[in-house]
Design a protein around this motif. Structure first.
Motif, PDB file in Angstrom:
ATOM      1  N   ARG A  24      41.289  46.948  24.796  1.00  0.00           N
ATOM      2  CA  ARG A  24      42.048  47.970  25.538  1.00  0.00           C
ATOM      3  C   ARG A  24      42.967  48.787  24.630  1.00  0.00           C
ATOM      4  NH1 ARG A  24      43.697  45.691  30.679  1.00  0.00           N
ATOM      5  NH2 ARG A  24      41.656  46.434  31.287  1.00  0.00           N
ATOM      6  N   SER A  25      43.730  48.138  23.747  1.00  0.00           N
ATOM      7  CA  SER A  25      44.653  48.889  22.892  1.00  0.00           C
ATOM      8  C   SER A  25      43.902  49.769  21.904  1.00  0.00           C
ATOM      9  CB  SER A  25      45.608  47.946  22.161  1.00  0.00           C
ATOM     10  OG  SER A  25      44.886  47.087  21.292  1.00  0.00           O
ATOM     11  N   THR A  26      42.763  49.311  21.424  1.00  0.00           N
ATOM     12  CA  THR A  26      41.957  50.093  20.496  1.00  0.00           C
ATOM     13  C   THR A  26      41.313  51.279  21.190  1.00  0.00           C
ATOM     14  OG1 THR A  26      41.469  48.099  19.227  1.00  0.00           O
ATOM     15  CG2 THR A  26      40.001  49.974  18.892  1.00  0.00           C
ATOM     16  N   MET A  27      40.906  51.093  22.422  1.00  0.00           N
ATOM     17  CA  MET A  27      40.168  52.118  23.160  1.00  0.00           C
ATOM     18  C   MET A  27      41.059  53.016  24.013  1.00  0.00           C
ATOM     19  SD  MET A  27      37.029  51.531  22.281  1.00  0.00           S
ATOM     20  CE  MET A  27      36.108  52.450  23.496  1.00  0.00           C
ATOM     21  N   SER A  28      42.363  52.833  23.979  1.00  0.00           N
ATOM     22  CA  SER A  28      43.261  53.530  24.900  1.00  0.00           C
ATOM     23  C   SER A  28      43.191  55.056  24.805  1.00  0.00           C
ATOM     24  CB  SER A  28      44.702  53.063  24.705  1.00  0.00           C
ATOM     25  OG  SER A  28      45.169  53.446  23.421  1.00  0.00           O
ATOM     26  N   ARG A  29      42.816  55.591  23.661  1.00  0.00           N
ATOM     27  CA  ARG A  29      42.744  57.048  23.505  1.00  0.00           C
ATOM     28  C   ARG A  29      41.329  57.588  23.685  1.00  0.00           C
ATOM     29  NH1 ARG A  29      45.858  59.137  18.510  1.00  0.00           N
ATOM     30  NH2 ARG A  29      45.416  61.031  19.655  1.00  0.00           N
ATOM     31  N   SER A  30      40.411  56.730  24.075  1.00  0.00           N
ATOM     32  CA  SER A  30      39.024  57.166  24.269  1.00  0.00           C
ATOM     33  C   SER A  30      38.929  58.144  25.436  1.00  0.00           C
ATOM     34  CB  SER A  30      38.126  55.965  24.560  1.00  0.00           C
ATOM     35  OG  SER A  30      38.085  55.114  23.453  1.00  0.00           O
ATOM     36  N   VAL A  31      38.003  59.068  25.311  1.00  0.00           N
ATOM     37  CA  VAL A  31      37.732  60.038  26.355  1.00  0.00           C
ATOM     38  C   VAL A  31      36.251  59.940  26.688  1.00  0.00           C
ATOM     39  CG1 VAL A  31      37.688  62.496  26.933  1.00  0.00           C
ATOM     40  CG2 VAL A  31      39.539  61.565  25.523  1.00  0.00           C
ATOM     41  N   PHE A  32      35.947  59.919  27.959  1.00  0.00           N
ATOM     42  CA  PHE A  32      34.564  59.829  28.405  1.00  0.00           C
ATOM     43  C   PHE A  32      34.203  61.114  29.142  1.00  0.00           C
ATOM     44  CE2 PHE A  32      36.105  55.577  27.876  1.00  0.00           C
ATOM     45  CZ  PHE A  32      35.053  54.926  27.260  1.00  0.00           C
ATOM     46  N   THR A  33      33.000  61.557  28.943  1.00  0.00           N
ATOM     47  CA  THR A  33      32.517  62.744  29.625  1.00  0.00           C
ATOM     48  C   THR A  33      31.075  62.509  30.053  1.00  0.00           C
ATOM     49  OG1 THR A  33      32.404  65.162  29.500  1.00  0.00           O
ATOM     50  CG2 THR A  33      31.702  63.937  27.544  1.00  0.00           C
ATOM     51  N   PHE A  34      30.649  63.246  31.054  1.00  0.00           N
ATOM     52  CA  PHE A  34      29.312  63.071  31.613  1.00  0.00           C
ATOM     53  C   PHE A  34      28.595  64.412  31.634  1.00  0.00           C
ATOM     54  CE2 PHE A  34      31.916  59.709  33.285  1.00  0.00           C
ATOM     55  CZ  PHE A  34      31.091  58.598  33.265  1.00  0.00           C
ATOM     56  N   TRP A  35      27.296  64.381  31.322  1.00  0.00           N
ATOM     57  CA  TRP A  35      26.431  65.545  31.442  1.00  0.00           C
ATOM     58  C   TRP A  35      25.201  65.143  32.216  1.00  0.00           C
ATOM     59  CZ3 TRP A  35      26.982  64.641  25.770  1.00  0.00           C
ATOM     60  CH2 TRP A  35      28.102  65.271  25.243  1.00  0.00           C
ATOM     61  N   GLN A  36      24.674  66.056  32.963  1.00  0.00           N
ATOM     62  CA  GLN A  36      23.382  65.829  33.600  1.00  0.00           C
ATOM     63  C   GLN A  36      22.325  66.484  32.725  1.00  0.00           C
ATOM     64  OE1 GLN A  36      23.473  67.142  37.655  1.00  0.00           O
ATOM     65  NE2 GLN A  36      24.720  65.426  38.291  1.00  0.00           N
ATOM     66  N   VAL A  37      21.356  65.684  32.316  1.00  0.00           N
ATOM     67  CA  VAL A  37      20.314  66.147  31.411  1.00  0.00           C
ATOM     68  C   VAL A  37      18.969  65.706  31.967  1.00  0.00           C
ATOM     69  CG1 VAL A  37      19.414  65.991  29.060  1.00  0.00           C
ATOM     70  CG2 VAL A  37      21.881  65.913  29.446  1.00  0.00           C
ATOM     71  N   PRO A  38      18.000  66.615  32.073  1.00  0.00           N
ATOM     72  CA  PRO A  38      16.664  66.202  32.506  1.00  0.00           C
ATOM     73  C   PRO A  38      16.091  65.156  31.550  1.00  0.00           C
ATOM     74  CG  PRO A  38      16.864  68.587  32.539  1.00  0.00           C
ATOM     75  CD  PRO A  38      18.086  68.057  31.853  1.00  0.00           C
ATOM     76  N   THR A  39      15.389  64.198  32.108  1.00  0.00           N
ATOM     77  CA  THR A  39      14.814  63.116  31.310  1.00  0.00           C
ATOM     78  C   THR A  39      13.988  63.652  30.152  1.00  0.00           C
ATOM     79  OG1 THR A  39      14.771  61.733  33.284  1.00  0.00           O
ATOM     80  CG2 THR A  39      13.404  61.033  31.442  1.00  0.00           C
TER      81      THR A  39
END
Length: 74
Positions: free
Chosen positions: A27-42
């Motif tokens: 948790r402390s190592t990953m606290s600044r992580s940012v997640f994003t999502f894209w929709q991409v055709p297979t």
């Protein structure tokens, strides 16, 4: 970067062991992580890192414009 069927699949994985315990420990190592999502055709998978960086830059530009108000030309 990874590809998932949908967000529910990602969330189910994140809540399952051993991922849940490992992430709790990081948790402390990953606290600044940012997640994003894209929709991409297979058919377009796998994305390469150049495409991912381009998508992130575009998203950052949109987010900055939204936070600062409409973009204006000088």
């Amino acid at each position: 970067m990874s590809a998932w069927e949908d967000k529910q699949a990602v969330y189910a994985y994140a809540k399952a062991e051993p991922h849940r315990s490992v992430m709790t420990g990081l948790r402390s190592t990953m606290s600044r992580s940012v997640f994003t999502f894209w929709q991409v055709p297979t058919a377009q998978l796998p994305l390469d890192w150049a495409d991912a960086r381009r998508r992130l830059a575009e998203q950052e530009r949109r987010d900055t414009q939204t936070a600062d108000g409409p973009a204006t030309a000088v």
